[in-house]
Write an enzyme that holds these catalytic residues in place. Structure first.
Site, PDB file in Angstrom:
ATOM      1  N   ASN A 290       0.843  -1.190   0.000  1.00 21.73           N
ATOM      2  CA  ASN A 290       0.000   0.000   0.000  1.00 21.73           C
ATOM      3  C   ASN A 290       0.881   1.243   0.000  1.00 21.73           C
ATOM      4  OD1 ASN A 290      -1.827   2.012   0.575  1.00 21.73           O
ATOM      5  ND2 ASN A 290      -2.322   1.258   2.631  1.00 21.73           N
TER       6      ASN A 290
ATOM      7  N   CYS B 288       4.039   5.127   9.760  1.00 25.09           N
ATOM      8  CA  CYS B 288       3.666   4.933   8.363  1.00 25.09           C
ATOM      9  C   CYS B 288       4.922   4.959   7.487  1.00 25.09           C
ATOM     10  CB  CYS B 288       2.693   6.028   7.924  1.00 25.09           C
ATOM     11  SG  CYS B 288       2.278   5.899   6.177  1.00 25.09           S
TER      12      CYS B 288
ATOM     13  N   THR C 294       2.827  -1.284   8.881  1.00 24.92           N
ATOM     14  CA  THR C 294       3.235  -2.120   7.746  1.00 24.92           C
ATOM     15  C   THR C 294       4.760  -2.247   7.646  1.00 24.92           C
ATOM     16  OG1 THR C 294       3.087  -0.171   6.343  1.00 24.92           O
ATOM     17  CG2 THR C 294       1.174  -1.626   6.417  1.00 24.92           C
TER      18      THR C 294
END
Lengths: 421, 439
Positions: free
Chosen positions: A78, A139, A204
């Site tokens: 992503n 992030c 992530t």
């Protein structure tokens, strides 16, 4: 249909069930979060809200998936960043969610490039009615290096920003940690030292999932180029569980409240995260693939599991596995266990023979006439690769023997797994 | 208690035992008749569930007459929640394990399946069988009797419609008495469908679940003979007639012929004897529905070498489900399509094609007629035309008497019987009021 109480308290907030949307594209506006609540989620972490002047400018396309054989979404890559809606609208959405869903938990995820921004955002989301704050320190695909996982891997910065948030709000707060780090403990301790009440993890994993062989760049291709960005989904579950375990057994972090994240899509995944020390759970990738409806089977399956285990309160399950995961040097190395073949199930494919020869210790021989394997215990080391590759699960734990010169009672050795095939 | 995961392993184990039947030495013919085809394992059912597209507005669920909701239970399997899947099936369908095996899914859910746009539909019946086998192995108790509302319902007939109506009424708090003319419950499930397609123990399990909920079954009791309809009406708040079509039709030319037997009689005695019956060397079967397929396949499985099936319809208009037809063909049955019996002389039948100029004569040890069934509603005071109520719905001219199952208008399959059973129960409950706080 079974109906059990699966509510749980986390950082002083009551969740009717532990299942939350994680801060991501799945909780990007009021309508999405409202639908998720309607379909049964206990809480939502609204997509990360940044400062007013941070412009979110996304690429197209922005996702990729890792597959294996015919299985899609083994992992998901992503490149999307934080919420793209104006700050004012995000705050209005938070307010409306809390007003219309008073029994559900609305958590605001925030992120800023300066202490002042963190403090201000914390104040604003508190005013908007959020019940909990999650600091996005992790992030991996931000266009600003003053935000995201570069911050989360820098413990002094983590502490400073946590302090800023605590100045702006007295809401319970969790710091969301990045896995793009060897040891999460220093960053988690820095967060706690800065006033965090708990930890959310993992965000992530920095990745390149696929390379286009013609264009010679990674996927997705953005006008001929690509970037490293975050990987999520089932494939990261093992990474998430190891970080959570290592946090929960680190000295000084025992009983650390954790919101577990990383590849959860079934009730079994959920239970694994809970047993490893998570109190609440956050999900995105499976929702992106299948929709909010997956919460139905996660809740129902969890209820059946609790019923079967005779567990009354979900909190009784939190962290039960932590003590059973020990350093490698503390494992019992005094015995070996041979595999045993169930001839009623064996279909004679020879996969165990191939894997044992090419990947283990040449302990399985193959009878070409009967097309059946046999195990030579003089060569077998008891690694059980054969059991893992058997397509019909015909190979089971067999006889246990003590290694030469070692003491012990083989009948007392516990090796039984009831893991579902 | 065995754990959840362990239970799944047990089921897997049992299925593999079946798979290896071929290796257990010579197979007796009755074994072939008694043995069901192997079911899924945990691994293979996940593979099948993973083929499911998990449609947003799943057409399979919309196409199930009984509202068994395949989309929901397949999704539960996909997310490894087999117990939740069992709850979905059982709460919607009291005969879930039976429907899993005998439902002509190709005409309902599987016909609607979106996966057909890619290749072949999901094996919904197979997944349902896996889940209901799990439910049985795990001894789950999903349905419970509702708080008693003090009202009593009598049901005549313990076939699928009667059993489902009983279940729904019990859940709503009614007490239920079922009157069954035979020594065993289940109707065609018990006395008709062959063992290899529907094992008796599966029917027994399903019925036991319903009697465990509180249904009281009176065996060997014919209403209109052993008890009167008036008596039932006086003792109950409503009476449901669910007698089905249990009597075989006969063609006049075959009457009083020792070589002739009806499919109803043949299937019943074969099932009761578990396949241990005297066998002819060859047989001629007349009929082309699922019952005819059951007869011819049973004969072949039991070892009758020459089995010929003469069918009124041509292949392009066949009535039997594709699955059952394929099963008959696999067993090596000779099927003559488009022929009708013209005359019979002892063991010799003359058949004529319906459209082309063709005639043939077949001599057979046994002639079995599978040309349909009819209803015997003697002394029940209900009006039927051609075995069916003259108007749609479940009401009769008597406000206390309702009908359901095959004598109500609509399809005559088990899954429709389940739907009709649920609907008649719902209608009675809406009339009688039930438990007020449920409303």
């Amino acid at each position: 249909m079974i109906n059990k109480d699966i509510s749980i308290d986390f950082l002083g907030v009551h969740f009717e069930n532990p299942f939350c949307l994680s801060s991501s594209p799945v909780g990007n506006c009021y309508e999405m979060c409202a639908k998720a609540f309607d379909e049964g989620w206990g809480g939502i972490v609204f997509k990360t809200i940044g400062p007013e002047d941070f412009e979110v400018d996304e690429v197209s396309p922005r996702f990729d998936e890792l597959t294996k054989e015919a299985t899609p979404f083994v992992a998901f890559k992503n490149m999307e960043q934080i919420a793209e809606h104006p700050l004012k609208q995000n705050l209005a959405d938070l307010k409306k969610l809390k007003e219309n869903y008073p029994d559900k938990v609305v958590i605001a995820s925030i992120m800023g490039p300066t202490e002042k921004d963190w403090e201000e955002l914390a104040r604003l989301v508190t005013e908007a009615g959020a019940e909990m704050i999650e600091m996005n320190l992790s992030c991996p695909q931000m266009t600003s290096h003053a935000m995201g996982s570069d911050v989360g891997s820098n413990p002094p910065l983590v502490k400073k920003y946590c302090e800023a948030v605590k100045r702006g709000s007295d809401l319970p707060m969790m710091a969301k940690m990045t896995p793009n780090i060897t040891d999460m403990v220093p960053a988690a301790k820095a967060a706690l030292a800065g006033g965090a009440d708990g930890i959310a993890t993992i965000n992530t994993v920095k990745s390149i999932a696929n390379v286009d062989l013609e264009r010679k760049t990674a996927l997705p291709i953005v006008n001929g180029k690509s970037s490293v960005s975050g990987l999520s989904g089932k494939a990261v579950k093992p990474i998430a569980l190891r970080f959570i375990q290592q946090l929960r057994v680190a000295s000084g972090l025992e009983q650390l409240p954790i919101s577990g994240i990383g590849g959860i899509e079934t009730w079994e995944d959920a239970v694994e995260f809970i047993l490893m020390g998570s109190t609440t759970l956050q999900v995105t990738t499976a929702v992106m693939q299948y929709g909010y409806r997956i919460v139905e089977d996660m809740k129902n399956g969890l209820m059946h599991y609790m019923e079967e285990q005779g567990v009354k309160h979900l909190s009784d399950l939190v962290g039960l596995a932590n003590k059973n995961i020990v350093p490698a040097e503390d494992l019992d190395r005094n015995y070996k266990m041979y595999p045993e073949i169930d001839w009623d199930k064996c279909i004679g494919c020879g996969r165990c023979f191939i894997s044992c020869y090419d990947g283990a210790h040449q302990a399985i021989s193959w009878d070409e006439k009967t097309r059946r394997p046999s195990i030579d215990t003089s060569k077998c080391v008891g690694c059980h690769l054969c059991a893992l590759v058997c397509p019909v699960h015909a190979i089971h734990p067999g006889k246990i023997v003590m290694k030469e010169g070692r003491e012990g009672d083989p009948s007392k050795i516990d090796v039984v797994s009831q893991r579902l095939y | 208690m065995l754990s959840y995961n362990h239970q799944i392993c047990e089921i897997r184990h049992n299925c593999f035992s079946l798979l290896t039947l071929n290796e257990m030495g010579p197979i007796t013919m009755t074994k072939k008749y008694e043995t069901e085809a192997p079911g899924y394992t945990m691994t293979t059912v996940m593979e099948e569930a993973a083929r499911c597209l998990l449609c947003h507005d799943a057409p399979c669920s919309a196409a199930c007459p009984a509202h068994t909701d395949p989309a929901k239970f397949i999704r539960s399997v996909r997310f490894r929640n087999v117990k939740g899947a069992a709850e979905t099936i059982r709460e919607n369908n009291a005969l879930g394990a039976i429907c899993a095996r005998v439902c002509p899914t190709e005409k309902y859910c599987e016909l609607a399946c979106s996966r057909s746009g890619i290749d072949v539909p999901i094996d919904i019946g197979g997944i349902q069988r896996y889940v209901t086998d799990f439910e049985q192995a795990d001894d789950m108790h999903i349905l419970h009797k509702g708080d008693s509302n003090g009202m009593h319902i009598a049901i005549i007939g313990s076939g699928p419609a009667g059993l489902q109506a009983a279940t729904t009424l019990l859940e709503k708090g009614y007490s239920v008495d079922i009157y069954e003319k035979n020594a065993k419950a289940g109707g065609y499930l018990t006395y008709g469908i062959p063992e290899y397609r529907l094992p008796s123990n599966i029917v027994d399990y399903e019925i036991k679940r319903i009697t465990d909920m509180g249904a009281n079954i009176h065996f060997n009791t014919i209403i209109g003979k052993d008890m009167t309809m008036d008596q039932l009406k006086a003792e109950n708040d409503a009476v449901i007639v669910a007698i089905g079509a249990s009597e075989a039709k006969m063609l006049p030319m075959f009457e009083n012929n020792d070589a002739v037997e009806t499919a109803v009689s043949f299937l019943a005695r074969t099932k009761q004897a578990k396949g241990n019956i005297d066998l002819p060397d060859n047989a001629l079967v007349i009929g082309g529905g699922d019952v005819a397929m059951d007869v011819v396949t049973t004969l072949k499985k039991l070892g009758v070498e020459h089995v010929t099936d003469a069918v009124y319809e041509q292949f392009d208009e066949f009535r039997a489900s594709k699955k059952e037809l394929a099963g008959a063909e696999r067993e090596g049955v000779t099927i003559i399509d488009g022929y009708v019996p013209e005359s019979v002389n002892g063991h010799t039948v003359t058949l004529k094609h319906r459209h082309i100029n063709s005639e043939m004569t077949i001599e057979a040890d046994t002639i079995i007629l599978a040309i349909g069934q009819e209803t015997n509603a003697k002394n029940l005071g209900i009006k039927l035309e051609h075995g069916e109520a003259p108007s749609a719905g479940y009401k009769t001219h008597d406000p206390k008497v309702f009908i359901t199952g095959d004598i109500a208008q609509g399809d005559k399959t088990v899954v429709y019987a389940v739907q009709k059973g649920k609907e008649v129960a719902g209608e009675i409950d809406s009339i009688l009021g039930g438990n007020r706080d449920d409303q």
